[in-house]
Write an enzyme that holds these catalytic residues in place. Structure first.
Site, PDB file in Angstrom:
ATOM      1  N   MET A   1       0.846  -1.198   0.000  1.00 48.18           N
ATOM      2  CA  MET A   1       0.000   0.000   0.000  1.00 48.18           C
ATOM      3  C   MET A   1       0.883   1.249   0.000  1.00 48.18           C
ATOM      4  O   MET A   1       0.433   2.340   0.349  1.00 48.18           O
ATOM      5  CB  MET A   1      -0.936  -0.011   1.214  1.00 48.18           C
ATOM      6  CG  MET A   1      -1.898  -1.207   1.190  1.00 48.18           C
ATOM      7  SD  MET A   1      -3.433  -0.949   2.069  1.00 48.18           S
ATOM      8  CE  MET A   1      -2.840  -0.701   3.718  1.00 48.18           C
TER       9      MET A   1
ATOM     10  N   SER B   1       4.155   1.143   8.158  1.00 50.88           N
ATOM     11  CA  SER B   1       3.887   2.490   7.615  1.00 50.88           C
ATOM     12  C   SER B   1       3.172   3.330   8.675  1.00 50.88           C
ATOM     13  O   SER B   1       3.320   4.545   8.712  1.00 50.88           O
ATOM     14  CB  SER B   1       3.026   2.392   6.360  1.00 50.88           C
ATOM     15  OG  SER B   1       3.678   1.571   5.416  1.00 50.88           O
TER      16      SER B   1
ATOM     17  N   HIS C   1       9.311  -3.517   3.395  1.00 44.44           N
ATOM     18  CA  HIS C   1       8.968  -3.736   1.985  1.00 44.44           C
ATOM     19  C   HIS C   1      10.226  -4.054   1.171  1.00 44.44           C
ATOM     20  O   HIS C   1      10.222  -4.912   0.302  1.00 44.44           O
ATOM     21  CB  HIS C   1       8.309  -2.484   1.394  1.00 44.44           C
ATOM     22  CG  HIS C   1       7.022  -2.101   2.053  1.00 44.44           C
ATOM     23  ND1 HIS C   1       6.903  -0.991   2.845  1.00 44.44           N
ATOM     24  CD2 HIS C   1       5.799  -2.685   2.030  1.00 44.44           C
ATOM     25  CE1 HIS C   1       5.661  -0.891   3.283  1.00 44.44           C
ATOM     26  NE2 HIS C   1       4.962  -1.906   2.812  1.00 44.44           N
TER      27      HIS C   1
ATOM     28  N   GLN D   1      -2.936 -12.008   8.083  1.00 44.85           N
ATOM     29  CA  GLN D   1      -3.084 -11.765   6.644  1.00 44.85           C
ATOM     30  C   GLN D   1      -2.341 -12.839   5.840  1.00 44.85           C
ATOM     31  O   GLN D   1      -2.857 -13.401   4.881  1.00 44.85           O
ATOM     32  CB  GLN D   1      -2.536 -10.374   6.330  1.00 44.85           C
ATOM     33  CG  GLN D   1      -2.308 -10.103   4.857  1.00 44.85           C
ATOM     34  CD  GLN D   1      -1.933  -8.660   4.578  1.00 44.85           C
ATOM     35  OE1 GLN D   1      -2.793  -7.793   4.650  1.00 44.85           O
ATOM     36  NE2 GLN D   1      -0.692  -8.378   4.246  1.00 44.85           N
TER      37      GLN D   1
ATOM     38  N   LYS E   1       4.869  -9.781   9.813  1.00 44.18           N
ATOM     39  CA  LYS E   1       4.261  -8.863  10.781  1.00 44.18           C
ATOM     40  C   LYS E   1       2.739  -8.950  10.698  1.00 44.18           C
ATOM     41  O   LYS E   1       2.053  -8.915  11.695  1.00 44.18           O
ATOM     42  CB  LYS E   1       4.707  -7.420  10.556  1.00 44.18           C
ATOM     43  CG  LYS E   1       4.193  -6.531  11.685  1.00 44.18           C
ATOM     44  CD  LYS E   1       4.622  -5.112  11.560  1.00 44.18           C
ATOM     45  CE  LYS E   1       3.861  -4.395  10.486  1.00 44.18           C
ATOM     46  NZ  LYS E   1       2.416  -4.222  10.780  1.00 44.18           N
ATOM     47  N   ASP E   2       2.227  -9.071   9.467  1.00 42.55           N
ATOM     48  CA  ASP E   2       0.791  -9.246   9.284  1.00 42.55           C
ATOM     49  C   ASP E   2       0.507 -10.746   9.239  1.00 42.55           C
ATOM     50  O   ASP E   2       0.115 -11.295   8.199  1.00 42.55           O
ATOM     51  CB  ASP E   2       0.342  -8.553   7.991  1.00 42.55           C
ATOM     52  CG  ASP E   2       0.585  -7.063   8.069  1.00 42.55           C
ATOM     53  OD1 ASP E   2      -0.047  -6.397   8.902  1.00 42.55           O
ATOM     54  OD2 ASP E   2       1.441  -6.553   7.322  1.00 42.55           O
TER      55      ASP E   2
ATOM     56  N   HIS F   1       8.989   1.055   3.411  1.00 46.15           N
ATOM     57  CA  HIS F   1      10.055   1.069   4.416  1.00 46.15           C
ATOM     58  C   HIS F   1      10.918  -0.174   4.223  1.00 46.15           C
ATOM     59  O   HIS F   1      10.697  -0.959   3.285  1.00 46.15           O
ATOM     60  CB  HIS F   1       9.459   1.155   5.829  1.00 46.15           C
ATOM     61  CG  HIS F   1       8.390   0.138   6.102  1.00 46.15           C
ATOM     62  ND1 HIS F   1       8.645  -1.219   6.112  1.00 46.15           N
ATOM     63  CD2 HIS F   1       7.061   0.273   6.344  1.00 46.15           C
ATOM     64  CE1 HIS F   1       7.535  -1.867   6.382  1.00 46.15           C
ATOM     65  NE2 HIS F   1       6.549  -0.992   6.506  1.00 46.15           N
TER      66      HIS F   1
END
Ligand code: PAF
Length: 283
Positions: free
Chosen positions: A30, A186, A37, A153, A149-150, A34
């Site tokens: 999205m 983010s 990513h 998801q 981290k997610d 950082h």
């Protein structure tokens, strides 16, 4: 670096790569990129001949009153990060390109989506899975890269790739942290200096829990108490959840006698931050 904003043009670029026998790795984002990513992009570069990144703040994964409008955006900076990383293609669609007025079909997530973040953000994973399914259909990548981290998801996307036969390998990438332990996000951009310091309670609480596990604690209730007890000492922190769940089903456990995920969501000022660890670590 090629930049596209239309689905057709993106498909054309990927088709051309395929005709030339190249493998394709996709990093969906999205934006407001950082080091987390960047670590996904570098991993994709190792595994694939071509690396594509999408930047799209997906409106349908944000609930009413959430931070869709204020989600941090900095396209110029993102583009310079991506070109420094030698990304081959960046796809930056508009919301209208991704969701026409006649968009009526969504990906419904059953049991994995109603716990942890899903319990607090109704419809969030339906929105995530719908956009990721669309990106998979647009790019048809060999591999797609998501951060640990997610964790929820990632688990749901792995399940979706299996259940809906996408034929995409989902690659789990480790959490990237600041030197002081805060997981990169983010949303860290929302934190004032004072809140940024307060947020360190999150990694601190998780390391206390990990130490307890390493010292033989197997009662999940005790692990939750250790994490929550530490977070509650920080006046700026407000717990969303503290859970210890089965690493595959994401259902709460009582005894830690199988791989588990210890996961938290904590509100610090305007930022809702999440973090987690798996135990054992490589499960
Ligand atoms: O993790 C994210 O940034 C988003 O949820 C994703 C996977 C790009 C879908 O919008």
């Amino acid at each position: 670096m090629r930049r596209t904003d239309s689905i057709e043009e993106t498909r054309g670029v990927v088709r051309y790569w395929r005709e030339h026998g190249h493998s394709v790795g996709l990093v969906p984002t999205m934006g407001f990129l950082h080091e987390g990513h960047v670590s996904l992009i570098r991993r994709a570069r190792v595994d694939n001949e071509k690396v594509a990144v999408s930047i799209f703040v997906n409106p349908i994964q944000f609930g009413p009153g959430e931070d869709y409008e204020s989600y941090p955006r900095d396209l110029e900076r993102d583009l310079s990060v991506l070109s420094e990383e030698n990304v081959d293609l960046v796809f930056i669609p508009s919301p209208e390109q991704m969701y026409s007025k006649e968009h009526f079909v969504y990906v419904d997530v059953e049991s994995l989506g109603d716990v942890l973040c899903g319990a607090q953000r109704p419809g969030h994973f339906r929105g995530v899975c719908t956009v990721v399914a669309k990106l998979f259909n647009i790019f048809r990548p060999d591999r797609a890269y998501f951060g640990q981290k997610d964790a929820q998801q990632l688990t749901i996307i792995m399940q979706m790739a299996r259940d809906l036969n996408f034929g995409v390998e989902i690659v789990r990438c480790p959490i990237v942290r600041e030197p002081d332990g805060l997981a990169l996000s983010s949303r860290n951009a929302y934190l004032s200096e004072k809140e940024r310091k307060a947020a360190l309670v999150i990694p601190r609480s998780l390391s206390l829990a990990r130490n307890a596990l390493e010292n033989g604690e197997r009662d999940a209730g005790r692990i939750r108490i250790i994490i929550a007890g530490e977070i509650e000492k920080e006046p700026l922190a407000c717990i969303g959840y503290v859970e210890v769940v089965d690493a595959s089903s994401l259902r709460p456990v009582e005894r830690i006698d199988r791989p588990v995920l210890a996961a938290v969501a904590v509100k610090i000022g305007p930022a809702r931050l999440i973090d987690n660890f798996m135990y054992p670590e490589d499960s």
